[in-house]
Design a protein around this motif. Structure first.
Motif, PDB file in Angstrom:
ATOM      1  N   THR A  60      -9.657 -14.433  -1.038  1.00 31.90           N
ATOM      2  CA  THR A  60      -9.874 -13.526   0.075  1.00 31.90           C
ATOM      3  C   THR A  60     -10.126 -12.129  -0.466  1.00 31.90           C
ATOM      4  OG1 THR A  60      -8.404 -14.837   1.448  1.00 31.90           O
ATOM      5  CG2 THR A  60      -8.867 -12.602   2.183  1.00 31.90           C
ATOM      6  N   PRO A  61     -11.203 -11.490  -0.042  1.00 26.08           N
ATOM      7  CA  PRO A  61     -11.522 -10.169  -0.574  1.00 26.08           C
ATOM      8  C   PRO A  61     -10.544  -9.109  -0.097  1.00 26.08           C
ATOM      9  CG  PRO A  61     -13.024 -10.725   1.201  1.00 26.08           C
ATOM     10  CD  PRO A  61     -12.177 -11.944   0.948  1.00 26.08           C
ATOM     11  N   GLU A  62     -10.378  -8.083  -0.915  1.00 26.82           N
ATOM     12  CA  GLU A  62      -9.576  -6.947  -0.494  1.00 26.82           C
ATOM     13  C   GLU A  62     -10.371  -6.173   0.547  1.00 26.82           C
ATOM     14  OE1 GLU A  62      -7.812  -4.608  -3.521  1.00 26.82           O
ATOM     15  OE2 GLU A  62      -6.876  -6.328  -4.463  1.00 26.82           O
ATOM     16  N   PRO A  63      -9.673  -5.328   1.322  1.00 28.61           N
ATOM     17  CA  PRO A  63     -10.405  -4.604   2.367  1.00 28.61           C
ATOM     18  C   PRO A  63     -11.422  -3.642   1.783  1.00 28.61           C
ATOM     19  CG  PRO A  63      -8.187  -3.728   2.110  1.00 28.61           C
ATOM     20  CD  PRO A  63      -8.275  -4.966   1.258  1.00 28.61           C
ATOM     21  N   LEU A  64     -12.478  -3.437   2.521  1.00 28.48           N
ATOM     22  CA  LEU A  64     -13.432  -2.415   2.144  1.00 28.48           C
ATOM     23  C   LEU A  64     -12.792  -1.050   2.376  1.00 28.48           C
ATOM     24  CD1 LEU A  64     -16.639  -3.848   3.842  1.00 28.48           C
ATOM     25  CD2 LEU A  64     -16.066  -3.888   1.409  1.00 28.48           C
ATOM     26  N   LEU A  67      -4.830   9.575   1.785  1.00 29.33           N
ATOM     27  CA  LEU A  67      -5.025   8.626   0.686  1.00 29.33           C
ATOM     28  C   LEU A  67      -3.750   7.849   0.378  1.00 29.33           C
ATOM     29  CD1 LEU A  67      -7.208  10.821  -1.685  1.00 29.33           C
ATOM     30  CD2 LEU A  67      -7.956   8.954  -0.207  1.00 29.33           C
ATOM     31  N   ILE A  68      -2.620   8.532   0.389  1.00 29.06           N
ATOM     32  CA  ILE A  68      -1.337   7.858   0.150  1.00 29.06           C
ATOM     33  C   ILE A  68      -1.076   6.812   1.233  1.00 29.06           C
ATOM     34  CG2 ILE A  68       1.171   8.205   0.150  1.00 29.06           C
ATOM     35  CD1 ILE A  68       0.549  10.925  -1.295  1.00 29.06           C
ATOM     36  N   GLY A  69      -1.391   7.169   2.484  1.00 26.03           N
ATOM     37  CA  GLY A  69      -1.211   6.223   3.581  1.00 26.03           C
ATOM     38  C   GLY A  69      -2.087   4.998   3.454  1.00 26.03           C
ATOM     39  N   ILE A  70      -3.336   5.201   3.051  1.00 23.48           N
ATOM     40  CA  ILE A  70      -4.254   4.073   2.867  1.00 23.48           C
ATOM     41  C   ILE A  70      -3.775   3.181   1.723  1.00 23.48           C
ATOM     42  CG2 ILE A  70      -6.598   3.426   2.168  1.00 23.48           C
ATOM     43  CD1 ILE A  70      -7.534   6.000   3.656  1.00 23.48           C
ATOM     44  N   ALA A  71      -3.377   3.803   0.618  1.00 20.97           N
ATOM     45  CA  ALA A  71      -2.873   3.023  -0.521  1.00 20.97           C
ATOM     46  C   ALA A  71      -1.650   2.205  -0.112  1.00 20.97           C
ATOM     47  CB  ALA A  71      -2.543   3.943  -1.688  1.00 20.97           C
ATOM     48  N   GLY A  72      -0.785   2.794   0.673  1.00 18.02           N
ATOM     49  CA  GLY A  72       0.407   2.078   1.141  1.00 18.02           C
ATOM     50  C   GLY A  72       0.055   0.885   2.009  1.00 18.02           C
ATOM     51  N   GLN A  73      -0.924   1.058   2.889  1.00 18.27           N
ATOM     52  CA  GLN A  73      -1.346  -0.060   3.745  1.00 18.27           C
ATOM     53  C   GLN A  73      -1.923  -1.206   2.927  1.00 18.27           C
ATOM     54  OE1 GLN A  73      -4.059   1.360   6.755  1.00 18.27           O
ATOM     55  NE2 GLN A  73      -2.388   1.818   8.167  1.00 18.27           N
ATOM     56  N   VAL A  74      -2.759  -0.878   1.948  1.00 19.58           N
ATOM     57  CA  VAL A  74      -3.357  -1.929   1.118  1.00 19.58           C
ATOM     58  C   VAL A  74      -2.281  -2.646   0.316  1.00 19.58           C
ATOM     59  CG1 VAL A  74      -4.956  -2.387  -0.792  1.00 19.58           C
ATOM     60  CG2 VAL A  74      -5.622  -0.835   1.051  1.00 19.58           C
ATOM     61  N   ARG A  75      -1.327  -1.885  -0.228  1.00 17.18           N
ATOM     62  CA  ARG A  75      -0.213  -2.505  -0.961  1.00 17.18           C
ATOM     63  C   ARG A  75       0.589  -3.428  -0.060  1.00 17.18           C
ATOM     64  NH1 ARG A  75       1.411   2.512  -3.113  1.00 17.18           N
ATOM     65  NH2 ARG A  75       0.185   2.821  -4.954  1.00 17.18           N
ATOM     66  N   ASN A  76       0.858  -2.987   1.165  1.00 17.30           N
ATOM     67  CA  ASN A  76       1.619  -3.809   2.105  1.00 17.30           C
ATOM     68  C   ASN A  76       0.868  -5.083   2.469  1.00 17.30           C
ATOM     69  OD1 ASN A  76       3.735  -1.992   2.152  1.00 17.30           O
ATOM     70  ND2 ASN A  76       3.025  -0.963   4.000  1.00 17.30           N
ATOM     71  N   LEU A  77      -0.454  -4.985   2.639  1.00 19.70           N
ATOM     72  CA  LEU A  77      -1.247  -6.185   2.910  1.00 19.70           C
ATOM     73  C   LEU A  77      -1.139  -7.172   1.761  1.00 19.70           C
ATOM     74  CD1 LEU A  77      -4.503  -4.693   4.460  1.00 19.70           C
ATOM     75  CD2 LEU A  77      -2.856  -6.180   5.608  1.00 19.70           C
ATOM     76  N   ARG A  78      -1.235  -6.658   0.540  1.00 24.82           N
ATOM     77  CA  ARG A  78      -1.154  -7.524  -0.633  1.00 24.82           C
ATOM     78  C   ARG A  78       0.239  -8.143  -0.745  1.00 24.82           C
ATOM     79  NH1 ARG A  78      -2.852  -4.259  -4.767  1.00 24.82           N
ATOM     80  NH2 ARG A  78      -4.979  -4.930  -4.454  1.00 24.82           N
ATOM     81  N   GLN A 127      -4.282 -13.206   8.363  1.00 26.17           N
ATOM     82  CA  GLN A 127      -4.481 -12.290   9.471  1.00 26.17           C
ATOM     83  C   GLN A 127      -5.333 -11.099   9.071  1.00 26.17           C
ATOM     84  OE1 GLN A 127      -0.877 -11.147  11.437  1.00 26.17           O
ATOM     85  NE2 GLN A 127      -0.008 -13.168  11.258  1.00 26.17           N
ATOM     86  N   PHE A 128      -5.885 -11.107   7.899  1.00 30.94           N
ATOM     87  CA  PHE A 128      -6.666  -9.972   7.440  1.00 30.94           C
ATOM     88  C   PHE A 128      -8.118 -10.171   7.793  1.00 30.94           C
ATOM     89  CE2 PHE A 128      -9.209  -7.845   4.160  1.00 30.94           C
ATOM     90  CZ  PHE A 128      -8.847  -6.549   4.471  1.00 30.94           C
ATOM     91  N   HIS A 129      -8.719  -9.137   8.343  1.00 36.79           N
ATOM     92  CA  HIS A 129     -10.136  -9.201   8.714  1.00 36.79           C
ATOM     93  C   HIS A 129     -10.939  -8.307   7.788  1.00 36.79           C
ATOM     94  CE1 HIS A 129     -13.854  -8.964  10.886  1.00 36.79           C
ATOM     95  NE2 HIS A 129     -13.753  -7.651  10.884  1.00 36.79           N
TER      96      HIS A 129
END
Length: 122
Positions: free
Chosen positions: A10-14, A78-89, A99-101
């Motif tokens: 599954t690809p990481e988010p754009l 940027l910190i918020g975005i990084a946190g969201q991506v880490r949480n998704l992973r 559940q990731f689109h």
């Protein structure tokens, strides 16, 4: 030797999707309306909506304008975005895709990607 790509993963988010998700989350947490943020940023409501939905790849100037309209600085964004991506992973969304689109195609590559892969394998 060429690296073999795993197209079943599954690809990481754009970037534009992660950015849009965070901007919308921040706007909603503040109780701001789309029209008010767009007005303060000096952009159209439609364009801000497309940014939030991850449909547009905004310029750095547009990102700065929207962040300013939301009253947040770039570092916090940027910190918020990084946190969201880490949480998704960490939650497994990026591994399982449950559940990731993402707007990127998944599965077997085609077109130019397949052609490059075939050339590299030869």
């Amino acid at each position: 030797m060429a690296e073999i790509l795993d197209f079943k993963r599954t690809p990481e988010p754009l970037w534009r999707e992660a950015l849009g998700r965070k901007l919308r989350e921040t706007r909603e947490e503040r109780g701001d309306r789309l029209v008010d943020v767009a007005d303060r940023a000096g952009i159209s409501v439609q364009y801000l909506s497309e940014i939030e939905r991850g449909r547009k790849e905004p310029s750095s100037e547009m990102i700065a304008a929207v962040a300013g309209a939301l009253g947040i600085d770039l570092a916090d964004l940027l910190i918020g975005i990084a946190g969201q991506v880490r949480n998704l992973r960490a939650s497994g969304y990026l591994r399982t895709g449950s559940q990731f689109h993402t707007s990127r195609p998944t599965g077997r590559p085609s077109g130019p990607v397949a052609m490059v892969g075939a050339l590299m394998a030869a």
